[in-house]
Design an enzyme around this catalytic site. Structure first.
Site, PDB file in Angstrom:
ATOM      1  N   ASP A 100       8.131 -15.931  -6.711  1.00  0.00           N
ATOM      2  CA  ASP A 100       7.566 -14.818  -7.488  1.00  0.00           C
ATOM      3  C   ASP A 100       8.626 -13.775  -7.818  1.00  0.00           C
ATOM      4  OD1 ASP A 100       5.974 -15.774  -5.081  1.00  0.00           O
ATOM      5  OD2 ASP A 100       4.359 -15.285  -6.476  1.00  0.00           O
ATOM      6  N   HIS A 144       2.476 -13.598  -3.960  1.00  0.00           N
ATOM      7  CA  HIS A 144       3.425 -14.522  -3.334  1.00  0.00           C
ATOM      8  C   HIS A 144       2.932 -15.966  -3.376  1.00  0.00           C
ATOM      9  CE1 HIS A 144       5.671 -11.137  -2.175  1.00  0.00           C
ATOM     10  NE2 HIS A 144       4.989 -10.804  -1.099  1.00  0.00           N
TER      11      HIS A 144
END
Length: 268
Positions: A100, A144
């Site tokens: 990410d 995440h």
């Protein structure tokens, strides 16, 4: 000349070791660094005691901090530094702990790393391997847990792989390190503890080829990454039903190049 075993089928299986996915990555990295002094590791916490799920454990103790370089939390900086090092003939293994946050490095990846060979008219390359870690688990939350593998698979100039087992984790990493094309290997967190027998010496797992994880005659299930685990579970469930459906399961593992021939061949 760096010699690796190109065909896994030629492996002497008496030399296999029962190791985990993370141990396979660690072993591949260590062997590559022994084979070539130009192989370096970069990224946040790569020199830490636990070594990013064990994948970089003890590397700094063996090879020193000049070849195992820790970075601050600056994804753009570390990716640009990897680009610069590879231009100077280093073979860089760059670890992004969270895919990410790797998006902060998109300029370096999209506008420079992927295009370097084209911009130089084929006269130069940037042999960078980006290990991008993704996946749910222990409360990561939505920021995440994204997996944007399709973005990178549609980016010209970069190979993209998603190894789903320790054997491929080692073989695909070694193949990527000693390939002149930049490569992104996407690793799911839940795989790091998986164990199987893996050759103890360096070998390559060829990019651009699917793997048949389960043979079947009724239907074909095509999966990537963590989806393969679910596909194998589904295949067991279907085979136990009264209908007795016998599924075949294909692990794409190489998103680019994509083995379309195998997918079509086994789907019809």
């Amino acid at each position: 000349m760096i010699k690796l075993l190109d065909k896994p089928k030629a492996i002497n299986y008496k030399k296999n070791k029962f190791i985990s996915y993370s141990e396979a990555i660690n072993e591949a990295t260590k062997q590559a660094m022994i084979l070539s002094k130009d192989v370096v590791v970069m990224g946040q916490l790569v020199d830490s005691e636990h070594g990013i799920f064990g994948t970089t454990k003890n590397l700094s103790n063996i090879f020193g901090k000049n070849r195992v370089r820790d970075f601050p939390v600056s994804e753009s900086l570390m990716t640009s530094a990897a680009l610069g090092a590879s231009i100077l003939n280093k073979r860089v293994i760059l670890v992004h702990i969270r895919i990410d946050f790797m998006y902060y490095a998109m300029d370096a990846i999209v506008n420079w790393i992927s295009l370097w060979r084209f911009k130089s008219n084929g006269n130069a390359s940037v042999p960078i391997v980006i290990r991008a870690i993704v996946g749910k688990g222990w409360g990561n939350g939505p920021q995440h847990s994204k997996s944007t593998h399709s973005w990178f698979a549609n980016l010209p100039g970069i190979r993209v792989g998603m190894p789903t087992n320790p054997f491929d984790a080692k073989g695909m990493l070694l193949d990527s390190i000693f390939n002149d094309d930049p490569t992104i290997l996407i690793e799911h967190r839940s795989f790091f503890g998986l164990k199987e027998k893996v050759p103890s010496y360096p070998f390559r797992t060829e990019f651009g080829r699917c793997a048949i994880r389960k043979k079947g005659k009724d239907i074909t299930i095509v999966a990537i990454g963590f989806g393969l685990i679910e596909a194998l579970k589904a295949s067991k469930y279907l085979s136990k039903e009264k209908i007795k459906i016998d599924p075949e399961v294909i692990d794409i593992r190489s998103l680019w190049p994509l083995d379309i021939k195998t997918i079509i061949k086994f789907s019809y």
